[in-house]
Design an enzyme around this catalytic site. Structure first.
Site, PDB file in Angstrom:
ATOM      1  N   ASP A 159     -10.760  22.163 -15.650  1.00 19.46           N
ATOM      2  CA  ASP A 159     -11.608  21.521 -14.646  1.00 19.46           C
ATOM      3  C   ASP A 159     -10.749  20.966 -13.510  1.00 19.46           C
ATOM      4  O   ASP A 159      -9.953  20.040 -13.725  1.00 19.46           O
ATOM      5  CB  ASP A 159     -12.397  20.397 -15.315  1.00 19.46           C
ATOM      6  CG  ASP A 159     -13.621  19.963 -14.536  1.00 19.46           C
ATOM      7  OD1 ASP A 159     -13.841  20.487 -13.424  1.00 19.46           O
ATOM      8  OD2 ASP A 159     -14.372  19.112 -15.042  1.00 19.46           O
ATOM      9  N   ASP A 160     -10.883  21.544 -12.326  1.00 17.44           N
ATOM     10  CA  ASP A 160     -10.149  21.095 -11.134  1.00 17.44           C
ATOM     11  C   ASP A 160      -8.645  21.295 -11.265  1.00 17.44           C
ATOM     12  O   ASP A 160      -7.853  20.534 -10.707  1.00 17.44           O
ATOM     13  CB  ASP A 160     -10.418  19.620 -10.830  1.00 17.44           C
ATOM     14  CG  ASP A 160     -11.767  19.369 -10.188  1.00 17.44           C
ATOM     15  OD1 ASP A 160     -12.595  20.291 -10.178  1.00 17.44           O
ATOM     16  OD2 ASP A 160     -12.007  18.236  -9.718  1.00 17.44           O
ATOM     17  N   CYS A 185     -17.539  22.588  -9.285  1.00 19.36           N
ATOM     18  CA  CYS A 185     -17.771  22.712 -10.724  1.00 19.36           C
ATOM     19  C   CYS A 185     -19.060  23.431 -11.098  1.00 19.36           C
ATOM     20  O   CYS A 185     -19.034  24.481 -11.751  1.00 19.36           O
ATOM     21  CB  CYS A 185     -17.775  21.319 -11.348  1.00 19.36           C
ATOM     22  SG  CYS A 185     -16.328  20.321 -10.965  1.00 19.36           S
ATOM     23  N   ARG A 230     -19.988  27.239 -12.887  1.00 18.78           N
ATOM     24  CA  ARG A 230     -20.620  27.350 -14.196  1.00 18.78           C
ATOM     25  C   ARG A 230     -21.922  28.133 -14.140  1.00 18.78           C
ATOM     26  O   ARG A 230     -22.255  28.886 -15.059  1.00 18.78           O
ATOM     27  CB  ARG A 230     -20.825  25.952 -14.782  1.00 18.78           C
ATOM     28  CG  ARG A 230     -19.522  25.342 -15.266  1.00 18.78           C
ATOM     29  CD  ARG A 230     -19.565  23.830 -15.416  1.00 18.78           C
ATOM     30  NE  ARG A 230     -18.357  23.342 -16.068  1.00 18.78           N
ATOM     31  CZ  ARG A 230     -17.163  23.243 -15.507  1.00 18.78           C
ATOM     32  NH1 ARG A 230     -17.010  23.589 -14.231  1.00 18.78           N
ATOM     33  NH2 ARG A 230     -16.110  22.810 -16.182  1.00 18.78           N
ATOM     34  N   LYS A 249     -17.760  20.449 -21.067  1.00 15.52           N
ATOM     35  CA  LYS A 249     -18.580  20.167 -19.887  1.00 15.52           C
ATOM     36  C   LYS A 249     -19.614  21.263 -19.662  1.00 15.52           C
ATOM     37  O   LYS A 249     -19.276  22.428 -19.495  1.00 15.52           O
ATOM     38  CB  LYS A 249     -17.663  20.035 -18.669  1.00 15.52           C
ATOM     39  CG  LYS A 249     -18.385  19.749 -17.351  1.00 15.52           C
ATOM     40  CD  LYS A 249     -17.368  19.436 -16.273  1.00 15.52           C
ATOM     41  CE  LYS A 249     -17.984  19.313 -14.897  1.00 15.52           C
ATOM     42  NZ  LYS A 249     -16.994  18.922 -13.881  1.00 15.52           N
ATOM     43  N   HIS A 259     -22.843  20.608 -17.376  1.00 15.66           N
ATOM     44  CA  HIS A 259     -23.106  20.371 -15.946  1.00 15.66           C
ATOM     45  C   HIS A 259     -24.108  21.356 -15.350  1.00 15.66           C
ATOM     46  O   HIS A 259     -24.006  21.749 -14.195  1.00 15.66           O
ATOM     47  CB  HIS A 259     -21.783  20.413 -15.167  1.00 15.66           C
ATOM     48  CG  HIS A 259     -21.877  19.732 -13.822  1.00 15.66           C
ATOM     49  ND1 HIS A 259     -20.932  19.906 -12.835  1.00 15.66           N
ATOM     50  CD2 HIS A 259     -22.810  18.903 -13.297  1.00 15.66           C
ATOM     51  CE1 HIS A 259     -21.262  19.211 -11.761  1.00 15.66           C
ATOM     52  NE2 HIS A 259     -22.403  18.588 -12.019  1.00 15.66           N
ATOM     53  N   HIS A 299      -9.644  16.919 -14.319  1.00 11.07           N
ATOM     54  CA  HIS A 299     -10.592  16.327 -13.368  1.00 11.07           C
ATOM     55  C   HIS A 299     -10.436  14.801 -13.336  1.00 11.07           C
ATOM     56  O   HIS A 299     -10.213  14.178 -14.366  1.00 11.07           O
ATOM     57  CB  HIS A 299     -12.010  16.712 -13.818  1.00 11.07           C
ATOM     58  CG  HIS A 299     -13.088  16.482 -12.808  1.00 11.07           C
ATOM     59  ND1 HIS A 299     -13.498  15.226 -12.417  1.00 11.07           N
ATOM     60  CD2 HIS A 299     -13.877  17.350 -12.137  1.00 11.07           C
ATOM     61  CE1 HIS A 299     -14.491  15.335 -11.548  1.00 11.07           C
ATOM     62  NE2 HIS A 299     -14.729  16.624 -11.351  1.00 11.07           N
ATOM     63  N   ASP A 348     -12.001  26.236 -12.975  1.00 14.03           N
ATOM     64  CA  ASP A 348     -13.309  26.378 -12.332  1.00 14.03           C
ATOM     65  C   ASP A 348     -13.261  26.299 -10.813  1.00 14.03           C
ATOM     66  O   ASP A 348     -14.256  26.591 -10.145  1.00 14.03           O
ATOM     67  CB  ASP A 348     -14.296  25.346 -12.876  1.00 14.03           C
ATOM     68  CG  ASP A 348     -13.918  23.906 -12.526  1.00 14.03           C
ATOM     69  OD1 ASP A 348     -12.762  23.647 -12.128  1.00 14.03           O
ATOM     70  OD2 ASP A 348     -14.787  23.020 -12.672  1.00 14.03           O
ATOM     71  N   ASN A 349     -12.149  25.924 -10.238  1.00 15.34           N
ATOM     72  CA  ASN A 349     -11.956  25.891  -8.771  1.00 15.34           C
ATOM     73  C   ASN A 349     -10.543  25.418  -8.503  1.00 15.34           C
ATOM     74  O   ASN A 349      -9.764  25.205  -9.432  1.00 15.34           O
ATOM     75  CB  ASN A 349     -12.973  24.973  -8.073  1.00 15.34           C
ATOM     76  CG  ASN A 349     -13.219  23.641  -8.756  1.00 15.34           C
ATOM     77  OD1 ASN A 349     -14.306  23.389  -9.275  1.00 15.34           O
ATOM     78  ND2 ASN A 349     -12.212  22.785  -8.818  1.00 15.34           N
ATOM     79  N   LYS A 352     -10.119  22.310  -3.370  1.00 16.82           N
ATOM     80  CA  LYS A 352     -11.475  22.281  -3.919  1.00 16.82           C
ATOM     81  C   LYS A 352     -12.500  21.896  -2.853  1.00 16.82           C
ATOM     82  O   LYS A 352     -12.271  21.028  -2.026  1.00 16.82           O
ATOM     83  CB  LYS A 352     -11.551  21.264  -5.070  1.00 16.82           C
ATOM     84  CG  LYS A 352     -12.950  21.073  -5.633  1.00 16.82           C
ATOM     85  CD  LYS A 352     -12.981  19.980  -6.687  1.00 16.82           C
ATOM     86  CE  LYS A 352     -14.410  19.739  -7.179  1.00 16.82           C
ATOM     87  NZ  LYS A 352     -14.483  18.677  -8.214  1.00 16.82           N
TER      88      LYS A 352
END
Length: 544
Positions: free
Chosen positions: A56-57, A94, A98, A143, A145, A232, A338-339, A390
Site C-alpha cells: 500500500d503506497d 488505493c 482495487r 485492506k 476499501h 501507507h 497499489d500505486n 501517488k
C-alpha cells in the site's frame, strides 16, 4: 500515424469458451489466448494455488530487487527467482486500483470514482467469485476499501473467509482511529474487533496463514489475497523495528534519489542511458531545509523503511509456512504495489479519520498516536526517475514494482518490459486457474466484459506482447485528470488553472518508448496523434 480504433466486444466468444469448461470429463482447458499458443489441458489436481500480495503506497524502487537499500531479502528471493514486471501500472490511488483488480475493467466502469466511500459495482464479475466458481477456496486478509456495509464486504464478493479493513486506512498499532460506532473491520462479513498488541502487517499475515491452515487436507486449490496496509501513512512500527534504519537517511532525499536511480539502472530496471540529472521534481532541495526539518524528515523515512522491511519479514513468514506445509512449489505468487509513493507530509490529515489528538514530537514518531508521512521529497526519491507521485496519472503515480514467482516461470531474475496494468491481473489468475471470464453474464446477472488481458504466458517466457498497438487503455481520476495509452503513445490531462479541459491544449502527449520519464510534451509536434487519442478518450468517457 495511429490507427483510430473503437473496441468492439465479442460476448458470444466468451460465452462459448465458458461453455467448454463444463463439458463432461475431468479436464479443464486453458482459455484461447490472442498469441495463438495451443491451450493446455489440466486436471483439477494440477492447478496451482495463487497467492496475491499487494503493498500500500509503496514506491517503485522500495525493494532491493528494484534498487532499494532497504533490506527485503524475502521479496527479493521471490523476484529474482521469477520475473520482474518493470512496466506494470496500477491506478494512482488505493480504491481505484482495487476496483480494477477485482473487476478487470477501469475503476469508473467498476463504479469507483475515488477513495472516499468507494463501493464496487454489481455490474462486474468479481475476481474471487470467479475463482470460487472455478473450484478454488478463496481467502483474504487486509485492506478491502471497496465498501464497508455488510452487503459490500469481501464475503459477498466471493471470499469464503476474510478479515478485512474496510476503510481507506487506520493506525497500524495501538487503538483504532475510528470510534466504536464506525465499522472499520469485518471478519467474514461481521463487525470485528482488533486484538491486543496487534500490528497491521503481522495481523493480516497471521489471519491468512490461519485460514490456509484451516483448509489443509482439502483437494481444492486456494486463492489467497494478502492486502497489506504498509507502508501507507500513518508511519508506525513495532518497538523492535522502529530504529533499524537510524542514521541511514541523514544525507537527505536528494542523495537517496541519486543512489536509487544508479542502483536501478545497474539492475537493468531502467535504461542504461538514464541519468540522475534527467529527473526534475518539485520538492525543495534537502540543503535548503533547516536542521530541525531535516531531522524530522529523516526520522519519517527511517520509519517508512522500517515498515517496508517489516513487511518483507512477514512475507518471509508466509513463504516459510508454504514451504513447511509442502505448498510452496504448488503456489504462484504475484506481488505489486497499489500505486506510487504518497507525497503527503506529516501535516496531512485525512477526512476519513475522525481524530485530532496527534503527537508528532520526534520522540513519539512511529508510536501509536503519531501521524507521520514521508512527504514529497522522499516520495520523489522512491519513484524516480519517473515523474510525479501517488495521485498523479504521470508514470510516478501509476508505475508499480511487480513480480511473479513460480516453478513454471524461467529462473534467473528475468525482467519484462511489456506494458501491463492491474486490469490484466484478473484474466491472468483465471488462466492460471484454468478458467475464463464469462463475458456478459455471470451467475444469472449481466456483467461487463473485461478489458484486461492475461500475462501468464508472457511470465513464462512467451515473447508475444500482452497489449498491442490496437489496445486502448484509459485512466481517469476525475473529469479534469485523465490519461490514455495506446501503443507507445500516452496523453495526460491534469487540471491546470485557466485551461479549458475540453480543449486539445489541456492534454500533453508523450512517446513512452523514448521518453518514459514524460519530460518532453510532443503535442505541438504531433497534433494529429494527440487529436486521435483525445477522440478515443472522449469515446470512452461518453460510454461511462
Amino acid at each position: 500515424m495511429l490507427r483510430r480504433v473503437i473496441l468492439i466486444r465479442y460476448p458470444f466468444l466468451a460465452i462459448a469458451l465458458a461453455f467448454l469448461l463444463f463439458l463432461p470429463g475431468c479436464q479443464i482447458t486453458d482459455p484461447i489466448r490472442k498469441d495463438g499458443v495451443e491451450p493446455v489441458a489440466r486436471t483439477l489436481e494440477t492447478r496451482p494455488n495463487i497467492l496475491l500480495i499487494v503493498a500500500d503506497d509503496m514506491g517503485y524502487t522500495d525493494i532491493g530487487s528494484f534498487g532499494s537499500e532497504i533490506p527485503t531479502p524475502n521479496l527479493d528471493a521471490l523476484a529474482m527467482n521469477g520475473v520482474r514486471f518493470v512496466n506494470f501500472h496500477a491506478a494512482p490511488s488505493c480504491a481505484p486500483t482495487r476496483a480494477m483488480l477485482m473487476s478487470g475493467v477501469t475503476n469508473r466502469e467498476a463504479g469507483v470514482a475515488g477513495t472516499v466511500d468507494p463501493v464496487l459495482s454489481d455490474n462486474i464479475a468479481p475476481l474471487p467469485a470467479l475463482l470460487q466458481d472455478a473450484g478454488y477456496r478463496t481467502y483474504m486478509a487486509g485492506k478491502w476499501h471497496l465498501g464497508h456495509e455488510p452487503e459490500q464486504s469481501p464475503t459477498t464478493r466471493g471470499f469464503d473467509a476474510s478479515y478485512a479493513l474496510v476503510r481507506a486506512g487506520d493506525n497500524h498499532l495501538g487503538a483504532s482511529n475510528f470510534p466504536s460506532d464506525v465499522v472499520a473491520y469485518r471478519e467474514n462479513g461481521h463487525v470485528a474487533q482488533l486484538p491486543d498488541n496487534w500490528f497491521s502487517t503481522e495481523l493480516y499475515t497471521d489471519k491468512l496463514i490461519e485460514l490456509l491452515r484451516d483448509g489443509e487436507g482439502t483437494e481444492q486449490p486456494w486463492f489467497g489475497y494478502l492486502a497489506f496496509t504498509a507502508p501507507h501513512w500513518p508511519l508506525q512500527a513495532p518497538t523492535d523495528w522502529r530504529d533499524r534504519a537510524v542514521g541511514r537517511y541523514d544525507e537527505g532525499y536528494d542523495v537517496l534519489r541519486a543512489d536509487r536511480i544508479n542502483r536501478t539502472r545497474e539492475l537493468g530496471i531502467i535504461p542504461e542511458t538514464t541519468s540522475v540529472n534527467d529527473y526534475v521534481g518539485i520538492a525543495p532541495a534537502w540543503e535548503s531545509l533547516d536542521s530541525e526539518s531535516q531531522r524530522q524528515q529523516a526520522r519519517a523515512m527511517e520509519l517508512y523503511a522500517a515498515m517496508v522491511e517489516n513487511m518483507d519479514f512477514h512475507v518471509g513468514r508466509i513463504v516459510e509456512y508454504l514451504k513447511t506445509s509442502n505448498q510452496f512449489e504448488e503456489t504462484v505468487i504475484l506481488f505489486f504495489s497499489d500505486n506510487g509513493a504518497s507525497g503527503s507530509d506529516s501535516s496531512f490529515r485525512p477526512r476519513t479519520i475522525p481524530r485530532t489528538d496527534w503527537d508528532n514530537s520526534l520522540s513519539n514518531m512511529g508510536h501509536e498516536g503519531s501521524f507521520v508521512a514521508i512527504g514529497r521529497g522522499w516520495a520523489e526519491a522512491t519513484t524516480a526517475p519517473y515523474r510525479n507521485v501517488k495521485g498523479s496519472l504521470y508514470e510516478g503515480g501509476t508505475r508499480a514494482a511487480a513480480f511473479m514467482s513460480h516453478d513454471s516461470i524461467p529462473q534467473g531474475g528475468n525482467i519484462d518490459n511489456g506494458y501491463l496494468t492491474v486490469m490484466d491481473v484478473l484474466p491472468t489468475l483465471l488462466e492460471i486457474a484454468g478458467s475464463v471470464h464469462p463475458g456478459i453474464e455471470f451467475q444469472g446477472q449481466p456483467v461487463l466484459p473485461i478489458r484486461g488481458r492475461s500475462f501468464w504466458e508472457r511470465a513464462k517466457g512467451n515473447a508475444a506482447p500482452v497489449h498491442d498497438d490496437s489496445d486502448i487503455i484509459p485512466w481517469m481520476t476525475s473529469d479534469e485528470r485523465a490519461a490514455l495509452v495506446q501503443g507507445e503513445w500516452k496523453i495526460v490531462r491534469e487540471s491546470a488553472q485557466g485551461v479549458n479541459t475540453d480543449s486539445q491544449s489541456a492534454w500533453k502527449l508523450y512517446h513512452l518508448a523514448e521518453d518514459p520519464w514524460e519530460s518532453t510534451d510532443l503535442s505541438g509536434l504531433h497534433p494529429q496523434i494527440s487529436a486521435e487519442l483525445i477522440d478515443l478518450w472522449n469515446i470512452y468517457r461518453a460510454g461511462l
